[in-house]
Design a protein around this motif. Structure first.
Motif, mmCIF file in Angstrom:
data_model
loop_
_atom_site.group_PDB
_atom_site.id
_atom_site.type_symbol
_atom_site.label_atom_id
_atom_site.label_comp_id
_atom_site.label_asym_id
_atom_site.label_seq_id
_atom_site.Cartn_x
_atom_site.Cartn_y
_atom_site.Cartn_z
ATOM 1 N N PRO A 1 0.840 -1.208 0.000
ATOM 2 C CA PRO A 1 0.000 0.000 0.000
ATOM 3 C C PRO A 1 0.866 1.245 0.000
ATOM 4 O O PRO A 1 1.945 1.270 0.589
ATOM 5 C CB PRO A 1 -0.809 -0.126 1.289
ATOM 6 N N TRP B 1 -2.526 5.339 2.908
ATOM 7 C CA TRP B 1 -3.528 4.279 2.932
ATOM 8 C C TRP B 1 -4.122 4.097 4.319
ATOM 9 O O TRP B 1 -5.302 3.775 4.444
ATOM 10 C CB TRP B 1 -2.952 2.970 2.390
ATOM 11 N N THR C 1 -7.012 6.528 4.909
ATOM 12 C CA THR C 1 -8.154 6.182 4.059
ATOM 13 C C THR C 1 -8.902 4.965 4.602
ATOM 14 O O THR C 1 -10.133 4.953 4.665
ATOM 15 C CB THR C 1 -7.676 5.912 2.617
ATOM 16 N N LEU D 1 -8.355 -1.050 -2.316
ATOM 17 C CA LEU D 1 -7.630 0.153 -2.683
ATOM 18 C C LEU D 1 -7.641 0.235 -4.209
ATOM 19 O O LEU D 1 -8.062 -0.693 -4.881
ATOM 20 C CB LEU D 1 -6.197 0.098 -2.148
ATOM 21 N N GLN E 1 -5.394 -5.319 -5.297
ATOM 22 C CA GLN E 1 -5.477 -4.016 -4.633
ATOM 23 C C GLN E 1 -5.862 -4.173 -3.170
ATOM 24 O O GLN E 1 -6.381 -3.248 -2.553
ATOM 25 C CB GLN E 1 -6.476 -3.094 -5.342
ATOM 26 N N ALA F 1 -7.034 5.399 -1.636
ATOM 27 C CA ALA F 1 -5.627 5.065 -1.424
ATOM 28 C C ALA F 1 -5.175 4.088 -2.502
ATOM 29 O O ALA F 1 -5.975 3.349 -3.070
ATOM 30 C CB ALA F 1 -5.432 4.462 -0.043
ATOM 31 N N GLU F 2 -3.868 4.072 -2.769
ATOM 32 C CA GLU F 2 -3.338 3.241 -3.838
ATOM 33 C C GLU F 2 -2.543 2.050 -3.309
ATOM 34 O O GLU F 2 -1.944 2.113 -2.239
ATOM 35 C CB GLU F 2 -2.427 4.062 -4.753
ATOM 36 N N MET F 3 -2.551 0.982 -4.105
ATOM 37 C CA MET F 3 -1.780 -0.222 -3.803
ATOM 38 C C MET F 3 -0.878 -0.491 -4.998
ATOM 39 O O MET F 3 -1.351 -0.555 -6.127
ATOM 40 C CB MET F 3 -2.729 -1.410 -3.576
#
Length: 178
Positions: free
Chosen positions: A83, A87, A90, A110, A133, A168-170
């Motif tokens: 992550p 993250w 979020t 994510l 994700q 949020a990004e993974m």
């Protein structure tokens, strides 16, 4: 707040890449434990797991592992994925929204990191893993999936679930060099 679960084979480098961002989340109080599902864990993975305080469970004990998880929320992820910064906030916000009845569905993922998003045609041709994700689930839902689907890989437990996409990004699974 979270118990993190990962299927783990014999790749200690993939595991180390995933554990690194979880350390800061543990310091912040979001991650309470990391549990590895033994899918052929070798000595190197056991050493990394022991050093980091991870538990290792056999696939046949998934239902029990979910029931006895230290948190009410479980987060499934692939070894090698990680992550991105932000993250934790979020995920904590999503959990609070669920508690207040403002988020549906409760399960969430994510979004893929910008660097890993496939081009237009690849989106139709290549199907990512259902936990590429990550997957955030309430404990009762995870226990129900384990009862229903047994000792399958975590990605197979996650197939077909309705989820909410968090901001949020993974990052995708780490691809080691030669």
């Amino acid at each position: 707040m979270l118990s993190v679960f990962m299927d783990s084979d014999g790749d200690d480098r993939q595991l180390a890449v995933s554990l690194a961002p979880l350390v800061s989340a543990a310091v912040e109080g979001l991650v309470r434990e990391v549990v590895l599902v033994d899918r052929g864990v070798g000595a190197a993975v056991r050493e990394v797991a022991d050093y980091c305080g991870c538990a290792i469970v056999p696939p046949g004990d998934l239902e029990h592992a979910f029931k006895t998880a230290r948190s009410d929320w479980l987060f499934f992820m692939e070894p090698g994925s990680r992550p991105e910064i932000g993250w934790t906030r979020t995920v904590a916000d999503h959990i609070d929204a669920v508690r207040q009845g403002r988020a549906s569905p409760e399960a969430a993922r994510l979004k893929p990191a910008a660097a890993d998003r496939p081009g237009f045609l690849r989106r139709f041709r290549d199907r990512p893993s259902p936990i590429a994700q990550g997957l955030l689930l309430k404990k009762p839902q995870a226990v129900g999936l384990a009862k229903q689907r047994g000792a399958q890989p975590l990605a197979d437990l996650a197939k077909g679930l309705a989820t909410r996409r968090l901001q949020a990004e993974m990052r995708a699974k780490f691809a080691p060099g030669p």
